[in-house]
Design a protein around this motif. Structure first.
Motif, mmCIF file in Angstrom:
data_model
loop_
_atom_site.group_PDB
_atom_site.id
_atom_site.type_symbol
_atom_site.label_atom_id
_atom_site.label_comp_id
_atom_site.label_asym_id
_atom_site.label_seq_id
_atom_site.Cartn_x
_atom_site.Cartn_y
_atom_site.Cartn_z
ATOM 1 N N VAL A 60 0.837 -1.205 0.000
ATOM 2 C CA VAL A 60 0.000 0.000 0.000
ATOM 3 C C VAL A 60 0.869 1.251 0.000
ATOM 4 N N VAL A 61 1.936 1.253 0.782
ATOM 5 C CA VAL A 61 2.854 2.402 0.799
ATOM 6 C C VAL A 61 3.434 2.622 -0.594
ATOM 7 N N GLU A 93 0.741 4.107 -2.869
ATOM 8 C CA GLU A 93 0.532 5.532 -2.583
ATOM 9 C C GLU A 93 1.667 6.372 -3.169
ATOM 10 N N ARG A 94 2.901 5.888 -3.064
ATOM 11 C CA ARG A 94 4.059 6.617 -3.622
ATOM 12 C C ARG A 94 3.960 6.746 -5.142
ATOM 13 N N GLY A 96 1.193 7.194 -6.649
ATOM 14 C CA GLY A 96 0.056 8.056 -6.943
ATOM 15 C C GLY A 96 -1.257 7.314 -7.140
ATOM 16 N N THR A 150 -4.802 5.724 -6.234
ATOM 17 C CA THR A 150 -5.878 6.138 -5.326
ATOM 18 C C THR A 150 -6.905 5.020 -5.236
ATOM 19 N N ILE A 199 -7.394 2.763 -2.969
ATOM 20 C CA ILE A 199 -6.751 1.510 -2.567
ATOM 21 C C ILE A 199 -7.648 0.818 -1.553
#
Length: 96
Positions: free
Chosen positions: A47-48, A51-52, A54, A56, A58
């Motif tokens: 998940v990290v 997110e890095r 970009g 969305t 999730i």
């Protein structure tokens, strides 16, 4: 640089966070990424990484194992047998 060609990418690898960058590069706009991970720590790292990159919307979903007992056999003929069973059940209710 790969062109975005994929509607979806499925990752079932030991370290999905290492593959997410490449997956995102081949995903079309509004594409879907699915990553299978056996433990929550791997999910967190994935998940990290998402997110890095970009990503969305999730969502994490737990898939639980469910065993099925599959056997061979004949099914009752549709119609008459089902009516008889239903009729017998109603006859028993009428006697009560």
């Amino acid at each position: 640089e790969p062109r975005p060609l994929a509607d979806a990418v499925f990752l079932d690898v030991p370290n999905p966070w290492d593959a997410i960058g490449n997956a995102v590069r081949v995903l079309k706009h509004c594409g879907r990424l699915c990553s299978f991970s056996p433990c929550i720590e791997q999910v967190k790292q994935a998940v990290v990484a998402m997110e890095r990159q970009g990503l969305t919307e999730i969502v994490t979903i737990e898939v639980l194992m469910c065993e099925f007992d599959v056997t061979r056999g004949a099914l009752p003929e549709a119609g008459a047998g089902m009516f008889r069973a239903g009729k017998r059940a109603r006859d028993a209710e009428d006697r009560d």
